[in-house]
Structures are given as C-alpha cells and as structure tokens.
Design a protein around this motif. Structure first.
Motif, PDB file in Angstrom:
ATOM      1  N   GLY A  33     -13.232  56.776  -4.061  1.00 26.79           N
ATOM      2  CA  GLY A  33     -12.549  57.434  -5.469  1.00 26.79           C
ATOM      3  C   GLY A  33     -13.519  57.952  -6.392  1.00 26.79           C
ATOM      4  N   LEU A  34     -14.685  57.454  -6.429  1.00 29.71           N
ATOM      5  CA  LEU A  34     -15.862  58.181  -7.526  1.00 29.71           C
ATOM      6  C   LEU A  34     -16.219  59.456  -7.031  1.00 29.71           C
ATOM      7  CD1 LEU A  34     -17.881  55.220  -8.437  1.00 29.71           C
ATOM      8  CD2 LEU A  34     -15.769  56.261  -9.982  1.00 29.71           C
ATOM      9  N   MET A  35     -16.121  59.600  -5.464  1.00 30.00           N
ATOM     10  CA  MET A  35     -16.426  61.033  -4.778  1.00 30.00           C
ATOM     11  C   MET A  35     -15.899  62.248  -5.268  1.00 30.00           C
ATOM     12  SD  MET A  35     -19.247  60.441  -3.040  1.00 30.00           S
ATOM     13  CE  MET A  35     -19.384  61.964  -2.229  1.00 30.00           C
ATOM     14  N   GLY A  36     -14.481  61.898  -5.731  1.00 24.11           N
ATOM     15  CA  GLY A  36     -13.500  63.047  -6.073  1.00 24.11           C
ATOM     16  C   GLY A  36     -13.700  63.328  -7.305  1.00 24.11           C
ATOM     17  N   GLU A  37     -14.732  62.845  -8.212  1.00 23.33           N
ATOM     18  CA  GLU A  37     -15.104  63.054  -9.520  1.00 23.33           C
ATOM     19  C   GLU A  37     -13.697  62.973 -10.510  1.00 23.33           C
ATOM     20  OE1 GLU A  37     -17.046  66.932  -9.700  1.00 23.33           O
ATOM     21  OE2 GLU A  37     -19.076  66.032  -8.610  1.00 23.33           O
ATOM     22  N   PRO A  38     -13.462  61.712 -10.486  1.00 25.49           N
ATOM     23  CA  PRO A  38     -12.195  61.396 -11.239  1.00 25.49           C
ATOM     24  C   PRO A  38     -12.128  61.605 -12.810  1.00 25.49           C
ATOM     25  CG  PRO A  38     -13.155  59.176 -10.679  1.00 25.49           C
ATOM     26  CD  PRO A  38     -13.915  60.374  -9.892  1.00 25.49           C
ATOM     27  N   ARG A  39     -11.250  62.203 -13.436  1.00 25.48           N
ATOM     28  CA  ARG A  39     -11.094  62.326 -14.767  1.00 25.48           C
ATOM     29  C   ARG A  39     -10.407  61.027 -15.217  1.00 25.48           C
ATOM     30  NH1 ARG A  39      -8.761  66.320 -17.164  1.00 25.48           N
ATOM     31  NH2 ARG A  39     -10.499  65.923 -18.959  1.00 25.48           N
ATOM     32  N   LEU A  40      -9.487  60.624 -14.243  1.00 23.45           N
ATOM     33  CA  LEU A  40      -8.619  59.450 -14.800  1.00 23.45           C
ATOM     34  C   LEU A  40      -8.445  58.763 -13.575  1.00 23.45           C
ATOM     35  CD1 LEU A  40      -6.660  57.202 -16.268  1.00 23.45           C
ATOM     36  CD2 LEU A  40      -4.864  58.861 -15.686  1.00 23.45           C
ATOM     37  N   LEU A  41      -9.069  57.561 -13.260  1.00 15.92           N
ATOM     38  CA  LEU A  41      -9.124  56.632 -12.055  1.00 15.92           C
ATOM     39  C   LEU A  41      -8.196  55.577 -12.208  1.00 15.92           C
ATOM     40  CD1 LEU A  41     -10.868  56.292  -9.475  1.00 15.92           C
ATOM     41  CD2 LEU A  41     -12.238  54.775 -10.581  1.00 15.92           C
ATOM     42  N   ILE A  42      -7.279  55.519 -11.313  1.00 13.37           N
ATOM     43  CA  ILE A  42      -6.444  54.419 -11.209  1.00 13.37           C
ATOM     44  C   ILE A  42      -6.802  53.342 -10.226  1.00 13.37           C
ATOM     45  CG2 ILE A  42      -4.243  53.780 -10.457  1.00 13.37           C
ATOM     46  CD1 ILE A  42      -3.050  56.454 -11.164  1.00 13.37           C
ATOM     47  N   LEU A  43      -6.940  52.344 -10.561  1.00 12.88           N
ATOM     48  CA  LEU A  43      -7.690  50.936  -9.810  1.00 12.88           C
ATOM     49  C   LEU A  43      -6.398  50.181  -9.564  1.00 12.88           C
ATOM     50  CD1 LEU A  43     -11.017  50.603 -11.588  1.00 12.88           C
ATOM     51  CD2 LEU A  43     -10.800  51.147  -9.043  1.00 12.88           C
ATOM     52  N   ASP A  44      -6.033  50.085  -8.191  1.00 13.37           N
ATOM     53  CA  ASP A  44      -4.772  48.983  -8.068  1.00 13.37           C
ATOM     54  C   ASP A  44      -5.404  47.703  -7.472  1.00 13.37           C
ATOM     55  OD1 ASP A  44      -2.379  48.010  -7.710  1.00 13.37           O
ATOM     56  OD2 ASP A  44      -1.421  49.451  -6.629  1.00 13.37           O
ATOM     57  N   GLU A  45      -5.225  46.564  -8.171  1.00 13.45           N
ATOM     58  CA  GLU A  45      -5.776  45.212  -7.888  1.00 13.45           C
ATOM     59  C   GLU A  45      -7.155  45.349  -7.267  1.00 13.45           C
ATOM     60  OE1 GLU A  45      -3.213  42.225  -6.952  1.00 13.45           O
ATOM     61  OE2 GLU A  45      -1.396  43.487  -7.363  1.00 13.45           O
ATOM     62  N   PRO A  46      -8.091  46.162  -7.664  1.00  6.67           N
ATOM     63  CA  PRO A  46      -9.563  45.971  -7.300  1.00  6.67           C
ATOM     64  C   PRO A  46      -9.987  44.627  -7.112  1.00  6.67           C
ATOM     65  CG  PRO A  46      -9.666  46.397  -9.618  1.00  6.67           C
ATOM     66  CD  PRO A  46      -8.208  46.544  -9.170  1.00  6.67           C
ATOM     67  N   SER A  47      -9.514  43.518  -7.548  1.00  3.72           N
ATOM     68  CA  SER A  47     -10.198  42.292  -7.438  1.00  3.72           C
ATOM     69  C   SER A  47      -9.579  41.435  -6.327  1.00  3.72           C
ATOM     70  CB  SER A  47     -10.452  41.842  -8.655  1.00  3.72           C
ATOM     71  OG  SER A  47      -9.228  40.926  -9.218  1.00  3.72           O
ATOM     72  N   LEU A  48      -8.389  41.871  -5.732  1.00  3.89           N
ATOM     73  CA  LEU A  48      -7.908  41.108  -4.913  1.00  3.89           C
ATOM     74  C   LEU A  48      -8.585  40.860  -3.623  1.00  3.89           C
ATOM     75  CD1 LEU A  48      -4.864  40.213  -4.744  1.00  3.89           C
ATOM     76  CD2 LEU A  48      -4.475  42.149  -3.111  1.00  3.89           C
ATOM     77  N   GLY A  49      -8.480  39.488  -3.444  1.00 10.17           N
ATOM     78  CA  GLY A  49      -9.331  39.098  -2.127  1.00 10.17           C
ATOM     79  C   GLY A  49     -10.799  38.920  -2.215  1.00 10.17           C
ATOM     80  N   LEU A  50     -11.319  39.148  -3.498  1.00  8.19           N
ATOM     81  CA  LEU A  50     -12.697  39.058  -3.595  1.00  8.19           C
ATOM     82  C   LEU A  50     -13.373  37.844  -4.244  1.00  8.19           C
ATOM     83  CD1 LEU A  50     -13.674  42.550  -5.333  1.00  8.19           C
ATOM     84  CD2 LEU A  50     -13.226  42.130  -2.800  1.00  8.19           C
ATOM     85  N   SER A  51     -14.568  37.490  -3.712  1.00 11.27           N
ATOM     86  CA  SER A  51     -15.099  36.201  -4.086  1.00 11.27           C
ATOM     87  C   SER A  51     -15.417  36.356  -5.620  1.00 11.27           C
ATOM     88  CB  SER A  51     -16.373  35.771  -3.384  1.00 11.27           C
ATOM     89  OG  SER A  51     -17.269  36.920  -3.995  1.00 11.27           O
ATOM     90  N   PRO A  52     -15.504  35.113  -6.282  1.00  5.55           N
ATOM     91  CA  PRO A  52     -15.489  35.024  -7.712  1.00  5.55           C
ATOM     92  C   PRO A  52     -16.879  36.071  -8.442  1.00  5.55           C
ATOM     93  CG  PRO A  52     -15.360  33.115  -7.246  1.00  5.55           C
ATOM     94  CD  PRO A  52     -15.334  33.749  -5.991  1.00  5.55           C
ATOM     95  N   LEU A  53     -17.828  36.014  -7.475  1.00  4.00           N
ATOM     96  CA  LEU A  53     -18.941  36.791  -7.807  1.00  4.00           C
ATOM     97  C   LEU A  53     -18.740  38.334  -7.814  1.00  4.00           C
ATOM     98  CD1 LEU A  53     -21.482  35.229  -8.686  1.00  4.00           C
ATOM     99  CD2 LEU A  53     -22.743  36.149  -6.446  1.00  4.00           C
ATOM    100  N   LEU A  54     -18.205  38.554  -6.719  1.00  2.00           N
ATOM    101  CA  LEU A  54     -17.607  40.107  -6.690  1.00  2.00           C
ATOM    102  C   LEU A  54     -16.643  40.600  -7.469  1.00  2.00           C
ATOM    103  CD1 LEU A  54     -17.741  40.794  -2.621  1.00  2.00           C
ATOM    104  CD2 LEU A  54     -18.599  42.180  -4.445  1.00  2.00           C
TER     105      LEU A  54
END
Ligand SMILES: Nc1ncnc2c1ncn2[C@@H]1O[C@H](COP(=O)(O)OP(=O)(O)O)[C@@H](O)[C@H]1O
Ligand SMILES: [Mg+2]
Lengths: 233, 290
Positions: free
Chosen positions: A147-168
């Motif tokens: 997503g960052l490679m597209g040089e966003p001006r507005l970044l939508i993050l849809d549930e980025p923490s889903l299924g990750l360990s607490p540390l992550l």
C-alpha cells in the motif's frame, strides 16, 4: 480531504450502505468501528470504486470520485490495504512491492522499496520468497508495504491487526502512528477498539450500514450505552 | 529393436514439432492461468492464423516468415478485441459462460471457414520447402529447423515478458488475486484482454512457423487444440515452464511413437500420457499441489 455525503451502495440489488456521511481532514487518523457485517469493508470498497455506489457522493481532494474507476482512484492517491491482505501469493515479496507502484509511485519504486524494508526489515530478508509462504504477520506487513508503495495521500487500513500476535499488533499500531506523524492521512477500520481509539483523533461507529456515532474517542468512551450496544465493551 | 540412426532423427523431428506445440500451449496456458478458462476457440483461431499466412503468401507473395510482423500484431489485436468486446461482455464475469462463448466462437469460425474457403486442404510451396540440412547425420528440413528456432525464441521473449515486466507481473498477479490487483490500480479488464491478445499472438507466430511444412483446412485446429490441452495438463494448468517442457515431451512422444506404431497410431502415446498424468499426478509436472 475526503467527504462522503449520503452514500448508498451494495451488491446487486442488496443495499448495504444506507446513507453514510463523514469527512476526513488532511493529516487525521479517523477510526471506523463496528461489529462484523456492519458494512465497513463495503464502505472501503465503495470508496475505492470496486463496489458501485447507488447514490450519494464521495469527494476526494475536492473532486467527485463517486463513479470513478478503481484505477483513477488509485491514481489519485486513495489507497486501501484490504481486509485479508490480498497480497499476490504466487509472486515474490519484491514483486508484490513492485506492483504496489504499478500505477502510482512508479518513478520512485526503488527508493520506496528501500523505505518499506527500513520499516519492515523482515520483508527485506525475504525478497525472493513467495508471498503465499509468508507467516500471517509478514503477509500483513507486505500488504501495508505494498500500500505504501503507491505513495498514498489517504491510506485506508481495513482491520490490519486481525489475526496478529499481541506484539505485532503493537508494532502495527506504532507504525500507523508514525506514518501519521509523517503527514499521512489514515482511515483505520478496526475491531480492536481500545488501541484504535488510542491513536485516532476522531471515531465513527457503524451499524447496519449506517453511522450511529461520530465524535472524539473521549466522547465515545464516555458513552457506556453506545459501547455496550455496538462495541461489546 | 530400434536403431539409434533411426531414433535420433525421430527425436530431433519431435523436438522441432514440440517447440511449435509449446508455443501454442503457452498461449493456451496463459489464457487459462489468467482467465481460468479453457479457450476452446484456440484451435479455430490457429486455423484463422494459418489462413492468414496462406493468403498473405498467395495474394501478396509474402514469405511466411516475413508475415510474422503482420500476423503477430494482427492476432494480438484480434485477441484483445475478442476478450474485451465479445468474450468479456458476453460472459458477465461467469467462468462457465466464458467457456460456452469460446466454444461457440470456435464453431462459428470453423463453419465460416468452411463456407468461405471450402474444406480443401491447402499448402504453400517456398523455395526452401524441401531443402534439408544435416545435424549429426540426421537430415532435417529448413522449415522444421526454422520453426524450432523461431518458436523457442518467441517462447523466450514471452517468458521474459512475464517474468520481468510490470505487465507480466500484473498478468501473474491477476491469475491468483483479482481484488488485490484492483487495489494497486491494475486495470483488470485491460490485462485480461492483453493476456488473451498475447495468447493469440503466440498462435500468429506459430502459424508463420507451421505453414511452410504443414497445411491448412477448416479443421486443422482441432488436432492442435487436443495436443495443446494435453500439454497444458501435463505441464500443470497455468504453468509456463510446464507448457514449454510439455511441448517437447509431447512432440518427441508423438514422433517416436509414430516410428514404433506407425504414423496414425503415434498419437496414442500422447493420450496414454494424458491419462497417466490425470491418474498419478493431476497437478501436472510443474503444477503446484493445491
Ligand atoms: N461480495 C459480497 N456480495 C454480497 N454481499 C456482501 C459481499 N460482501 C459483503 N456482503 C454483505 O455486506 C454486509 C456488510 O459486510 P462487510 O462490509 O464485509 O462488513 P464489515 O466489514 O463491517 O464486517 C454483510 O451483510 C455482508 O454479508
Ligand atoms: Mg470487514
């Protein structure tokens, strides 16, 4: 930066979004909360031109993008890191990142790849690995990196923490804050209410395709009825 | 027992045919990989391309190899347009519809060819049609040698394009993850059409390499499509390396099988392989187990 007015949309005949209105200003982190099936992902995909809008209006940077093609929306800098990552499993890490700048950010591809590797050193160690063989956490990093490679001006993050360990999860929220500090505007869709509200400037709560709360995290946390009814906390 | 002096030329012959098979199968597997459909019109489109080369030779006196810069772009354009404006539109995004549309196209094209050009089998003659050269004692005709080198070169260009360009990456990306592709701004309909176009461009090239040593009639595509389908299954559906290797294997099996069992039974070996692959390694030689 983004203005949504009376947006209705859905799949075929089925209306999922029942008149959404919200706005996001440049430099904000806005959290969109709500239980499963509330229509958050549908909203994201409607903004991105993948699910058609039935009526209403979406303006990005003052331009009407309600009926724009998804390619034009990416070109304008409205970029989504989708739920479920949606990386290209048969391509390598490097190829996934390269395609992140397929349409936008092409000129600075090499530079931005280095930047992504600086953010996620674990991706840098796995350039030639097929993305489908990465761990869940690494796949999420790759999705964000792409997503960052597209040089966003507005970044939508849809549930980025889903299924990750607490540390992550901690790491991802840190990153979101850091990207925002660097000036990136972020629309954060989450079920992880506590941590989202800790970094968001404003929050919306969605239920059944409509917005049932708009305000600051403090106002939301002070409203115990709302918390119990829609957020289960 | 077969002697080496007979076997070697036969293997050589099989390899030359195999290179052209590989080229045809590469187009088929590319279309399969991206659009998830078997292009049943592949054979009929090869037939159209062969007629194209034939008429360019008959009316303009164009040498089949000189037809390459005409046939490759023409077939590409035909493929792009077919996918974008006919197959894509008529299928409404349903894979089973695409299947029927390509099958329908094949029938229409074959009958149109029958109507326009009759069922006559046509060949062309060039100055080099019967010229042969010796390779390690085996005699091989110039057209076959040219087909081998040409088909290999086109395969190499195609594999390079798929591996090293953004278009190639996009084609491979869409094959597995359409939603993700849209989110990075890949125009999915355009890339579908490009894939179809490139698949048919392979046929355009194959036709130029085939005609000097082959013939054309309205049914000529049918045999090729069966063989190409076998190669795609053997190599692994959607696998490019598999199509290449499969093409050579099938070419050699057909040629050597013909030596053993006679020309008309040579293809039995191909279908034995086909059945064996389906029984024992259904994902193909290069296909990923899913
Ligand atoms: N591709 C689709 N086709 C039809 N209905 C869908 C599709 N995706 C989601 N829905 C429906 O839309 C509603 C909202 O789903 P979604 O936007 O995914 O909610 P959320 O992201 O808030 O969990 C649900 O009722 C869901 O079943
Ligand atoms: Mg969702």
């Amino acid at each position: 930066m983004l203005e949504i007015r009376g947006l209705r949309g859905g799949y075929g005949q089925v209306e999922v979004l029942r008149g959404i209105s919200m706005s996001i200003g440049a430099g904000e982190i806005v959290a969109v909360l709500g239980s499963n099936g509330a229509g958050k992902s549908t909203l994201n995909n409607t903004l991105c031109g993948i699910v058609p809008a039935f009526s209403g209006q979406v303006r990005f940077d003052g331009h009407d993008v309600t009926r724009s093609r998804y390619t034009d929306i990416v070109a304008a800098g409205l970029i989504q890191v989708p739920e479920g990552r949606r990386i290209f499993p048969n391509l390598t890490v490097l190829e996934n990142l390269a395609l992140g700048s397929y349409l936008r950010g092409r000129a600075k591809r090499e530079q931005n790849i280095e930047r992504v590797f600086a953010i996620f050193p674990r991706l840098g160690e796995r350039v030639a690995q097929r993305a489908g063989t990465l761990s869940g956490g690494e796949q999420q990093m790759l999705a964000i990196g792409r997503g960052l490679m597209g040089e966003p001006r507005l970044l939508i993050l849809d549930e980025p923490s889903l299924g990750l360990s607490p540390l992550l999860v901690e790491e991802v929220f840190d990153l979101i804050r850091r990207l925002n500090d660097e000036g990136l505007t972020i629309l954060l869709v989450e079920q992880n209410v506590g941590q989202s509200l800790a970094i968001a400037g404003r929050a919306f709560v969605m239920e059944n395709g409509a917005i049932v709360f708009t305000g600051t995290p403090g106002e939301l946390l002070a409203n115990s009825d709302l918390k119990r009814a829609y957020l289960g906390i | 027992m077969l002697e080496l002096s007979i076997l070697f030329p036969s293997v050589l012959n099989g390899l030359t045919t195999g290179a052209v098979y590989a080229l045809i199968a590469l187009g088929l597997t590319l279309i399969y990989g991206v659009l998830h459909i078997i292009n049943f019109a592949h054979g009929a489109l090869l037939m159209i391309a062969l007629y194209g080369v034939y008429f360019l030779h008959q009316s303009l006196g164009l040498d089949p190899y000189a037809s390459l810069p005409v046939m490759v772009p023409a077939m590409f354009a035909l493929g792009y347009g077919l996918q974008r404006f006919v197959i894509g539109r008529a299928s409404h995004g349903k894979d089973e519809n695409i299947l029927l549309v390509t099958l329908g196209l094949a029938i229409v094209m074959e009958n149109l060819a029958l109507y326009l050009w009759r069922s006559d089998t046509r060949t062309i003659e060039t100055a080099y049609t019967f010229t042969t050269v010796g390779i390690l004692g085996a005699m091989i005709s110039i057209p076959k040698l040219a087909a081998f080198a040409g088909a290999l070169a086109v395969c190499a260009v195609l594999l390079l394009l798929l591996a090293k360009t953004d278009l190639g990456r996009a084609i491979r990306a869409i094959a597995k993850e359409r939603h993700g592709a849209k989110l990075v701004g890949i125009d999915v309909e355009h890339v579908f059409a490009m894939s179809f176009g490139i698949g048919l461009a392979c046929l355009g090239a194959a036709a130029c390499f085939l005609l000097p040593a082959y013939y054309v009639n309205p049914q000529v595509g049918n045999g090729f499509v069966l063989i190409a389908f076998t190669i795609v299954v053997l190599g692994g559906m959607g696998s490019f390396a598999g199509a290449l290797a499969g093409g050579f294997i099938i070419g050699v099996v057909e040629s050597v099988g013909g030596l053993w069992l006679g020309e008309s039974l040579g293809q039995i070996g191909i279908f034995l392989i086909f059945i064996a692959v389906l029984l024992f390694r259904p994902q193909g030689l290069f296909g990923a187990r899913t």
